[in-house]
Motif scaffolding. Structure first.
Motif, short mmCIF file in Angstrom:
data_model
loop_
_atom_site.label_atom_id
_atom_site.label_comp_id
_atom_site.label_asym_id
_atom_site.label_seq_id
_atom_site.Cartn_x
_atom_site.Cartn_y
_atom_site.Cartn_z
N VAL A 45 5.45 -33.85 19.33
CA VAL A 45 6.82 -33.50 18.94
C VAL A 45 7.38 -34.48 17.91
O VAL A 45 7.84 -34.07 16.83
CB VAL A 45 7.78 -33.38 20.15
CG1 VAL A 45 9.14 -32.87 19.72
CG2 VAL A 45 7.19 -32.44 21.21
N ALA A 46 7.33 -35.80 18.19
CA ALA A 46 7.96 -36.80 17.34
C ALA A 46 7.39 -36.78 15.92
O ALA A 46 8.14 -36.84 14.93
CB ALA A 46 7.80 -38.19 17.95
N SER A 47 6.05 -36.65 15.81
CA SER A 47 5.42 -36.65 14.48
C SER A 47 5.89 -35.46 13.66
O SER A 47 6.19 -35.58 12.47
CB SER A 47 3.91 -36.61 14.60
OG SER A 47 3.44 -37.82 15.13
N PHE A 48 5.98 -34.30 14.32
CA PHE A 48 6.43 -33.09 13.63
C PHE A 48 7.83 -33.30 13.05
O PHE A 48 8.11 -32.98 11.90
CB PHE A 48 6.42 -31.90 14.59
CG PHE A 48 6.85 -30.60 13.97
CD1 PHE A 48 5.93 -29.80 13.32
CD2 PHE A 48 8.18 -30.19 14.02
CE1 PHE A 48 6.32 -28.61 12.73
CE2 PHE A 48 8.57 -29.00 13.43
CZ PHE A 48 7.65 -28.21 12.79
N LEU A 49 8.71 -33.89 13.87
CA LEU A 49 10.09 -34.11 13.44
C LEU A 49 10.14 -35.14 12.32
O LEU A 49 10.81 -34.96 11.30
CB LEU A 49 10.95 -34.57 14.62
CG LEU A 49 11.10 -33.54 15.75
CD1 LEU A 49 11.89 -34.13 16.92
CD2 LEU A 49 11.76 -32.26 15.27
N ALA A 50 9.37 -36.25 12.47
CA ALA A 50 9.39 -37.31 11.47
C ALA A 50 8.84 -36.81 10.12
O ALA A 50 9.33 -37.20 9.06
CB ALA A 50 8.58 -38.51 11.97
N GLN A 84 4.57 -23.80 16.10
CA GLN A 84 3.99 -23.61 17.44
C GLN A 84 3.45 -24.93 17.99
O GLN A 84 3.37 -25.10 19.21
CB GLN A 84 2.90 -22.53 17.43
CG GLN A 84 1.54 -22.95 16.90
CD GLN A 84 1.41 -22.67 15.40
OE1 GLN A 84 2.40 -22.49 14.71
NE2 GLN A 84 0.19 -22.60 14.91
N TYR A 85 3.07 -25.89 17.11
CA TYR A 85 2.52 -27.16 17.61
C TYR A 85 3.54 -27.93 18.45
O TYR A 85 3.28 -28.21 19.62
CB TYR A 85 1.98 -28.01 16.46
CG TYR A 85 0.74 -27.41 15.82
CD1 TYR A 85 -0.51 -27.57 16.41
CD2 TYR A 85 0.82 -26.63 14.67
CE1 TYR A 85 -1.64 -27.00 15.86
CE2 TYR A 85 -0.31 -26.05 14.11
CZ TYR A 85 -1.54 -26.25 14.70
OH TYR A 85 -2.67 -25.68 14.17
N PRO A 86 4.73 -28.27 17.88
CA PRO A 86 5.70 -28.97 18.73
C PRO A 86 6.20 -28.11 19.88
O PRO A 86 6.52 -28.64 20.95
CB PRO A 86 6.84 -29.33 17.76
CG PRO A 86 6.69 -28.40 16.62
CD PRO A 86 5.21 -28.15 16.49
N LEU A 87 6.23 -26.75 19.68
CA LEU A 87 6.69 -25.87 20.76
C LEU A 87 5.76 -25.96 21.98
O LEU A 87 6.22 -26.08 23.11
CB LEU A 87 6.72 -24.42 20.27
CG LEU A 87 8.05 -23.90 19.74
CD1 LEU A 87 7.94 -22.44 19.33
CD2 LEU A 87 9.17 -24.10 20.76
N VAL A 88 4.44 -25.90 21.72
CA VAL A 88 3.47 -25.97 22.81
C VAL A 88 3.57 -27.34 23.51
O VAL A 88 3.53 -27.43 24.74
CB VAL A 88 2.03 -25.73 22.29
CG1 VAL A 88 0.98 -26.16 23.32
CG2 VAL A 88 1.85 -24.26 21.94
N GLU A 89 3.75 -28.42 22.71
CA GLU A 89 3.88 -29.75 23.29
C GLU A 89 5.12 -29.87 24.16
O GLU A 89 5.07 -30.39 25.29
CB GLU A 89 3.88 -30.81 22.18
CG GLU A 89 2.52 -30.99 21.54
CD GLU A 89 2.56 -31.57 20.11
OE1 GLU A 89 1.49 -31.80 19.55
OE2 GLU A 89 3.68 -31.80 19.58
#
Ligand SMILES: [Zn+2]
Length: 260
Positions: free
Chosen positions: A60-65, A80-85
């Motif tokens: 999640v954090a990497s996606f946001l950063a 979908q990556y941060p969503l699944v996490e």
């Protein structure tokens, strides 16, 4: 040990652990349909193939950063990556809070992870890989000897009933329409759900899947996003139905049987 810490901290640790598992589930969801190894090589950008460094792999954090883009080529990273996490983190936290440590927690988390992976792969590829469903049947049946519910008899009936009902519907549909309506993957998937949840909740799963399929299908027709021939993958609805049955199933069954 972790179960001596305050509950809020336990739940937070469970969530963090869940996010890491979610990150692994993303790898499974992406690589399994492509027949790629899920343990090697390490994650890379699907667009420019550059290997990701550790700080680009934080759930999640990497996606946001990175604001949802690859650092070198700028390609969009699917939401979908941060969503699944995030969903896996929530699942782990909620399950720890609900069940506490023990074999029931383990079996529910394994089922939940399997359902999440099957949901995502069926949605994208209209495919329910045997690599998930078949071991799932064995693992679910194995847990039924340890957990009080559903117990091995209900688990065994659940496997046979889950597979049998969908196999019969599949045969019937083929005889009437002369085309495939249900895949064998759906048959194996409901057998897996039966192994984990027992036969009562397997029937509830089928009811919930059909109901949510009808509601969403009608919604697509009304909003003209799809027509009757639009092939909605049934495995995604089975996953939704099984998630409802696993979490609220006993309550729904008690209420339903109380109405009779
Ligand atoms: Zn890239």
């Amino acid at each position: 040990m972790i179960d001596t810490l305050p509950l809020a901290i336990q739940v937070a640790v469970a969530a963090a652990f869940g996010a890491v598992i979610g990150s692994f589930l993303n790898v499974v969801i992406y690589r399994l349909p492509l027949d790629k190894s899920i343990v090697w090589p390490s994650s890379a950008c699907p667009h420019c193939a550059r290997e990701l460094s550790w700080y680009e792999n934080i759930p999640v954090a990497s996606f946001l950063a990175l604001r949802g883009r690859c650092r070198t080529c700028g390609a969009r990273i699917g939401v979908q990556y941060p969503l699944v996490e995030a969903l896996t983190a929530f699942m782990f936290a909620a399950a720890w809070w609900q069940y506490g440590p023990g074999p029931l927690l383990a079996s529910r988390l394994i089922l939940g992870a399997a359902l999440l992976v099957l949901f995502a792969i069926d949605l994208e590829h209209h495919l329910l890989p045997d690599e998930i469903t078949l071991p799932g049947i064995v693992v679910g049946f194995g847990f039924s000897f340890v957990n009080l519910l559903p117990g091995w008899r209900s688990s065994l009936v659940g496997i046979l009933l889950g597979a049998g009902v969908l196999w019969a519907i599949r045969k019937g549909y083929y005889l009437v329409r002369h085309e495939e309506g249900l895949g064998l993957g759906d048959v194996k998937m409901l057998a897996m759900v039966g192994a984990f949840l027992g036969w009562e909740l397997t029937l509830l799963t089928l009811m919930m899947a059909s109901l949510s399929g009808t509601v969403i299908g009608l919604g697509l027709i009304v909003t003209k996003r799809g027509d009757m021939k639009y092939a909605l993958p049934f495995g995604t609805f089975l996953a939704l139905g099984a998630a409802i049955a696993a979490t609220a199933g006993q309550t729904i069954l008690h209420w339903y049987l109380g109405q009779l």
